[in-house]
Write a protein that holds these residues in place. Sequence first.
Motif, PDB file in Angstrom:
ATOM      1  N   THR A  72       0.985  -0.943   0.483  1.00 52.79           N
ATOM      2  CA  THR A  72       0.272  -0.344   0.295  1.00 52.79           C
ATOM      3  C   THR A  72       0.823   1.588  -0.082  1.00 52.79           C
ATOM      4  N   ASP A  73       2.332   1.230   0.891  1.00 55.51           N
ATOM      5  CA  ASP A  73       2.948   2.221   1.039  1.00 55.51           C
ATOM      6  C   ASP A  73       3.235   2.505  -0.226  1.00 55.51           C
ATOM      7  N   PRO A 130      -1.810   8.041 -13.272  1.00 59.92           N
ATOM      8  CA  PRO A 130      -1.595   6.787 -11.997  1.00 59.92           C
ATOM      9  C   PRO A 130      -1.916   5.260 -12.979  1.00 59.92           C
ATOM     10  N   ASP A 158       2.682   1.329  -3.362  1.00 58.07           N
ATOM     11  CA  ASP A 158       2.382   2.260  -4.497  1.00 58.07           C
ATOM     12  C   ASP A 158       1.465   3.651  -4.164  1.00 58.07           C
ATOM     13  N   THR A 159       1.144   3.843  -3.823  1.00 54.73           N
ATOM     14  CA  THR A 159       1.098   5.015  -2.629  1.00 54.73           C
ATOM     15  C   THR A 159       2.451   5.916  -3.388  1.00 54.73           C
ATOM     16  N   MET A 160       3.744   5.668  -2.715  1.00 54.57           N
ATOM     17  CA  MET A 160       4.959   6.470  -3.919  1.00 54.57           C
ATOM     18  C   MET A 160       5.154   6.410  -5.290  1.00 54.57           C
ATOM     19  N   ASP A 181       2.524   6.411  -7.377  1.00 49.06           N
ATOM     20  CA  ASP A 181       1.223   7.091  -7.513  1.00 49.06           C
ATOM     21  C   ASP A 181       1.321   8.538  -7.592  1.00 49.06           C
ATOM     22  N   SER A 182       3.101   9.005  -6.772  1.00 49.33           N
ATOM     23  CA  SER A 182       2.780  10.573  -6.691  1.00 49.33           C
ATOM     24  C   SER A 182       3.776  10.932  -7.071  1.00 49.33           C
ATOM     25  N   THR A 227       1.049   0.134   6.581  1.00 52.64           N
ATOM     26  CA  THR A 227      -0.241   0.345   6.106  1.00 52.64           C
ATOM     27  C   THR A 227      -1.314  -0.248   5.774  1.00 52.64           C
ATOM     28  N   GLU A 234      -7.400  -0.407   3.628  1.00 54.61           N
ATOM     29  CA  GLU A 234      -8.603  -0.169   3.664  1.00 54.61           C
ATOM     30  C   GLU A 234      -9.663  -0.944   4.687  1.00 54.61           C
ATOM     31  N   HIS A 245      -3.267  -0.597 -11.316  1.00 57.50           N
ATOM     32  CA  HIS A 245      -2.901  -1.834 -10.573  1.00 57.50           C
ATOM     33  C   HIS A 245      -2.129  -2.918 -11.201  1.00 57.50           C
TER      34      HIS A 245
END
Length: 415
Positions: free
Chosen positions: A59-60, A72, A62-64, A66-67, A136, A139, A75
């Motif tokens: 999760t973390d 994006p 993937d956030t990096m 995308d940033s 993380t 959800e 998946h």
Amino acid sequence: MSDVPGLPSRRAALKMIDAVLHRGETLEQVERNANRHIRGAADQALSRAIAGEALRWLTDIDTMIDSAMQKPLPHDAKTRSVLRLMLAQWLRLDTPPHAVIATALPLLTGGPRRLAHGVFSTLTKREGLALPDAPTLPEDVADRWGDRADAIAAGLVTPPPLDLALKDWSQTEAMAEMMGGVSLAPGHIRLPRGTPVDQLPGFKDGDWWVQDLAASLPARLLGAGASDSGPKRVLDLCAAPGGKTLQLAAAGWQVTALDISERRLGKVRQNLDRTGLQAEIIKANALSWQPAKQFDAILLDAPCTATGTARRHPDVVHRIGDRQIEEQAELQNALLERASGWLPDGATLIYAVCSLENAEGIAQADSVGLKQAPITSNELPDGLEPTDDGWLRTDPGMLGDAGGLDGFFVGRWVK
């Protein structure tokens, strides 16, 4: 490109995470096939480590990713999967960026290769970029685990240490000193992760077996099997791979070990042979099998989603959802109903699952129509306490300073 040093391990890691995320397979299921062209044990271990860390921090990571992008990536895009491996190596395995690039970019061609190179370079140049203190959770997983989620996540940062269960508890102190380990309970030794099991003292002599501390607690709650009239009879239901069978036999019980899988029962037989312990082995489906005699105790370590093993199997966080939980809960309920009928008055039933899901734990316990025998503090290792209503719930965030333990739910009843 096939002769690029380290490339086969990265290719195998890519196959592993794709099998987990896109086909719902387990890391254990795919590891052997993914590594079949890799000869060295170290390179095979590396591929598993890369895949495991990518999934642990998915999760973390993937956030990096995308940033660093205006749009994006899907998946399931291969470029995203390769970037996951690259960031896991850099941020978790301390692989230098130039080595990450050299061994990962050959997995891509053309535009995707240029894109992966650009995103990774952007992130490596970003000052202060780091993963959080704990992974993380997705959800839906955090929602299921509720107010326990943050504490559980804190226990998922690293793979677990090596736990051993001793055949002879009186040797705990001596063997812990000889091995350079620590003991958190009688008959338990904890060693650093990566310790070669077959090279440890006592392996060939069968003095111990590998078993997470939490996994040893259900059998401990039955106590000794000796009685004035001889050994008491216990059924280890869904017994494979056999750690609890060995515990019960070493504690003096007359053990019947039942499992549906002949392959997994083979592991039970191997460990019985190595330790010199004895048990009756039965291959059967517990939903149709009927015992000839009743038992003084039954230990049902039921099939489950195994989300409690997320420290060592980070794939479960991404593979398990409501459908799998519902399927396992239905099976657990059926097994509990049958096991309850195989006990005479005064006999004990213990139910355990290595799951963090309420549907597999407290919800199952509430359906058992027997008298609860509450678990007490003095039966547990230091640092662990039963719940206020007498159940045992462990999770990876507990005993953190000592190395943590797997997540389990355990209940006990007397008929």
